[in-house]
Write a protein that holds these residues in place. Structure first.
Motif, PDB file in Angstrom:
ATOM      1  N   SER A  64       0.850  -1.197   0.000  1.00  0.00           N
ATOM      2  CA  SER A  64       0.000   0.000   0.000  1.00  0.00           C
ATOM      3  C   SER A  64       0.879   1.237   0.000  1.00  0.00           C
ATOM      4  N   ARG A  65       0.365   2.321  -0.574  1.00  0.00           N
ATOM      5  CA  ARG A  65       1.093   3.595  -0.558  1.00  0.00           C
ATOM      6  C   ARG A  65       0.265   4.658   0.135  1.00  0.00           C
ATOM      7  N   SER A  66       0.977   5.605   0.736  1.00  0.00           N
ATOM      8  CA  SER A  66       0.335   6.765   1.357  1.00  0.00           C
ATOM      9  C   SER A  66       1.001   8.017   0.822  1.00  0.00           C
ATOM     10  N   GLN A  67       0.207   9.043   0.613  1.00  0.00           N
ATOM     11  CA  GLN A  67       0.737  10.329   0.171  1.00  0.00           C
ATOM     12  C   GLN A  67       0.515  11.404   1.224  1.00  0.00           C
ATOM     13  N   ASN A  68       0.137  10.949   2.446  1.00  0.00           N
ATOM     14  CA  ASN A  68      -0.075  11.901   3.538  1.00  0.00           C
ATOM     15  C   ASN A  68       0.531  11.388   4.852  1.00  0.00           C
ATOM     16  N   GLY A  69       1.684  10.752   4.744  1.00  0.00           N
ATOM     17  CA  GLY A  69       2.404  10.330   5.944  1.00  0.00           C
ATOM     18  C   GLY A  69       1.782   9.181   6.703  1.00  0.00           C
ATOM     19  N   GLY A  70       0.944   8.392   6.040  1.00  0.00           N
ATOM     20  CA  GLY A  70       0.353   7.227   6.669  1.00  0.00           C
ATOM     21  C   GLY A  70      -1.027   7.459   7.254  1.00  0.00           C
ATOM     22  N   VAL A  71      -1.629   8.594   6.983  1.00  0.00           N
ATOM     23  CA  VAL A  71      -2.987   8.844   7.471  1.00  0.00           C
ATOM     24  C   VAL A  71      -3.973   7.966   6.708  1.00  0.00           C
ATOM     25  N   THR A  72      -3.836   7.909   5.375  1.00  0.00           N
ATOM     26  CA  THR A  72      -4.666   7.029   4.541  1.00  0.00           C
ATOM     27  C   THR A  72      -3.759   6.225   3.619  1.00  0.00           C
ATOM     28  N   TRP A  73      -4.272   5.077   3.185  1.00  0.00           N
ATOM     29  CA  TRP A  73      -3.492   4.146   2.369  1.00  0.00           C
ATOM     30  C   TRP A  73      -4.300   3.690   1.166  1.00  0.00           C
ATOM     31  N   THR A  74      -3.598   3.438   0.054  1.00  0.00           N
ATOM     32  CA  THR A  74      -4.185   2.882  -1.157  1.00  0.00           C
ATOM     33  C   THR A  74      -3.422   1.612  -1.495  1.00  0.00           C
ATOM     34  N   GLN A  75      -4.125   0.503  -1.653  1.00  0.00           N
ATOM     35  CA  GLN A  75      -3.473  -0.771  -1.970  1.00  0.00           C
ATOM     36  C   GLN A  75      -2.984  -0.755  -3.418  1.00  0.00           C
TER      37      GLN A  75
END
Length: 191
Positions: A64-75
């Motif tokens: 998964s990746r996050s573009q907000n420091g781990g607040v939300t994730w996209t698989q």
């Protein structure tokens, strides 16, 4: 007690680490490390200049990746048929949009932080029961170590363990799957 599988740091000192049974942890200079992703934590990618851009693995290449420091994730997992429990992946330090992941297959993406599950391209098949145990990429050149069967419980008799390396080094087109080939893994341990 925490056992780290992998850790990566951004240039500002933020560190993310994948840990056994304690998720993905984040260090920002405080003695308490928050856990932005739970479960088992595996390999990590962090953008060298932006700690908000991070990629983590749960298990079996569930990336998964996050573009907000781990607040939300996209698989963004590749569709690998036989990854290791903790499967390796890496970002090319010469191009932060070029990534490699490896399980039974070597996968690449040139989409960087826009990578989706459909962005991964299969480049090489180690063939079952072989699995990658380590992968690296530099300036588009990929090296991946493999074993198979890898675990002693998988052995069917003496001499069944195998190990080696695969690479695209020397290929005219580093992006062409036809440029990948096996190379001798001389000196690799027999375990």
């Amino acid at each position: 007690t925490v056992q780290f599988y992998y850790a990566e740091a951004s240039s500002d000192g933020t560190v993310y680490g994948g840990t056994q049974d304690n998720g993905t942890l984040k260090y920002e200079g405080n003695p308490t490390w928050p856990e932005p992703f739970g479960g088992d934590g595996g390999d990590i990618i962090v953008h060298p200049d932006d700690p908000d851009l991070v990629v983590e693995e749960y298990v079996f290449m569930l990336i998964s990746r996050s573009q907000n420091g781990g607040v939300t994730w996209t698989q963004i997992l590749p569709d690998d048929p036989f990854p290791r429990f903790i499967a390796p992946f890496h970002m090319d330090p010469t191009d932060t949009d070029r990534w490699v992941a490896a399980g039974q297959m070597i996968w690449t993406s040139d989409q960087g932080w826009a990578t989706t599950s459909h962005s991964w391209e299969s480049k090489y098949d180690f063939t079952f029961p072989r699995q990658s145990t380590a992968v690296d990429i530099y300036d588009g050149t990929v090296y991946s170590a493999w074993c198979g069967p890898c675990n002693p419980s998988d052995f069917t008799g003496p001499g069944t363990f195998q190990a080696g390396l695969a690479t695209n080094a020397g290929a005219a087109d580093l992006d062409d799957p036809a440029g990948y080939h096996a190379v001798a893994g001389n000196g690799l341990p027999n375990r």
